[in-house]
Design an enzyme around this catalytic site. Sequence first.
Site, PDB file in Angstrom:
ATOM      1  CG  HIS A  15       6.182  35.501 -30.660  1.00  0.00           C
ATOM      2  ND1 HIS A  15       6.166  34.365 -29.874  1.00  0.00           N
ATOM      3  CD2 HIS A  15       6.684  36.490 -29.856  1.00  0.00           C
ATOM      4  CE1 HIS A  15       6.617  34.661 -28.663  1.00  0.00           C
ATOM      5  NE2 HIS A  15       6.950  35.947 -28.629  1.00  0.00           N
ATOM      6  CD  GLU A  16       8.381  40.016 -30.847  1.00  0.00           C
ATOM      7  OE1 GLU A  16       8.014  40.931 -30.095  1.00  0.00           O
ATOM      8  OE2 GLU A  16       9.091  39.071 -30.461  1.00  0.00           O
TER       9      GLU A  16
ATOM     10  CG  HIS B 159       4.223  39.703 -26.988  1.00  0.00           C
ATOM     11  ND1 HIS B 159       3.929  38.952 -25.877  1.00  0.00           N
ATOM     12  CD2 HIS B 159       5.357  39.173 -27.510  1.00  0.00           C
ATOM     13  CE1 HIS B 159       4.853  38.011 -25.728  1.00  0.00           C
ATOM     14  NE2 HIS B 159       5.731  38.119 -26.709  1.00  0.00           N
TER      15      HIS B 159
ATOM     16  CE1 TYR C 260       6.510  38.159 -21.961  1.00  0.00           C
ATOM     17  CE2 TYR C 260       8.442  39.435 -21.366  1.00  0.00           C
ATOM     18  CZ  TYR C 260       7.820  38.513 -22.182  1.00  0.00           C
ATOM     19  OH  TYR C 260       8.513  37.948 -23.227  1.00  0.00           O
TER      20      TYR C 260
ATOM     21  CD  GLU D 276       7.413  35.089 -24.961  1.00  0.00           C
ATOM     22  OE1 GLU D 276       7.684  34.371 -25.936  1.00  0.00           O
ATOM     23  OE2 GLU D 276       7.369  36.323 -25.037  1.00  0.00           O
TER      24      GLU D 276
ATOM     25  CG  ASP E  56      13.341  34.363 -20.488  1.00  0.00           C
ATOM     26  OD1 ASP E  56      12.955  35.408 -21.048  1.00  0.00           O
ATOM     27  OD2 ASP E  56      12.931  33.225 -20.794  1.00  0.00           O
TER      28      ASP E  56
ATOM     29  CG  HIS F 218      11.338  33.984 -24.153  1.00  0.00           C
ATOM     30  ND1 HIS F 218      11.601  35.093 -23.383  1.00  0.00           N
ATOM     31  CD2 HIS F 218      10.737  34.435 -25.281  1.00  0.00           C
ATOM     32  CE1 HIS F 218      11.206  36.180 -24.031  1.00  0.00           C
ATOM     33  NE2 HIS F 218      10.660  35.813 -25.176  1.00  0.00           N
TER      34      HIS F 218
HETATM   35 ZN   LIG Z   1       7.395  36.982 -26.973  1.00  0.00          ZN
END
Ligand SMILES: [Zn+2]
Length: 356
Positions: free
Chosen positions: A173-174, A177, A188, A197, A270, A275
Amino acid sequence: MTTHGGFEPVFCTVVPPHILDRLAKSDNPARSGPAQRTLVRDSELRARRRVTSEYRLAAAPAAKAPSDQPLRTIYDAEHRTDLPGTKVRAEGSDPGQDATVNRAYAGLGATFDLYLKAYQRHSIDGDGLPLDATVHYDEGYNNAFWNGEQMVFGDGDGEIFVDFTNSIDVIGHELTHGVTQYTANLTYYGQPGALNESLSDVFGSLIKQYSLGQTAAEADWLIGAGLLAPNVTGSALRSMKAPGTAYDDDVLGKDPQPATMDDYVRTGRDNGGVHINSGIPNHAFYLAATALGGHAWEKAGQVWYDVLTGGELTEKAFFSDFAKLTVKAARERFGDGGDEFQAVEKAWEQVGVRIL
Ligand SMILES: [Zn+2]
């Protein structure tokens, strides 16, 4: 190295702010203390990252032909916050005694593998970017992140979260990005942020599925399974199969993700719920992948990858823009006569995203 105009780094941590905010308010100091420290650390890192990312892109060397092998280096912060820390494992060296080091190494490798073998992409920038990671960051640090240069993993406080190298999908996931920044560069915030996301969850889950050789029917479709401490009531941070059901706990609260547009959450926190509303495109991907069957990275994943990297997805795309491009990509990739574009079209309809 290809960079995108108007590069704005995303600082996404594995544990999103809505969870840490809640933990920080707990009456139990064993829970609120680590969460408060993690929130402070994250806000310092967010500020610092903006500077280092710009420096990195400016200083990037000229490209040579990228290798089909990853170039991984793992460092140990020894519970301090200086990055990268002490080098403990280099590419090609044997596993050591520290399982955390070995999991980080394997997670970077699995991410590299999916992108190369399924999509012929060399590392996250498409140009063989070396993959570095630091483990044992800080004391009781309840998070993990990619800072534009490297992955960083905390050990968790042991009360709510455990070792952040446990979930291969959150490593994927990271790093995804990074892929998004080098390609569609989705803003974002709000819907483009939730798409950003969701793409990280989609490819994070596909990295896990690819490494385990699972079909869409066999996969758990969870993000962050294995990160929650045993006394937390929950299975993961998010569920693509059933958004809103990943956890329901006295301390963590209930998973706030919607599965369809009927439950879309309007919030300023957020980054406009990035998210949270990511549950909607996540569920659309799950529906398309399971309808198509087989290995999810081969058809649904290919279509999503085509849209992410194809150049037509704008930085401010909404769900409906993205949905329309996936149907187009499915037709282009698999033809007008097949089931593929219809399965994709139906998946978006099921989550209430209209294709105009
Ligand atoms: Zn993320």
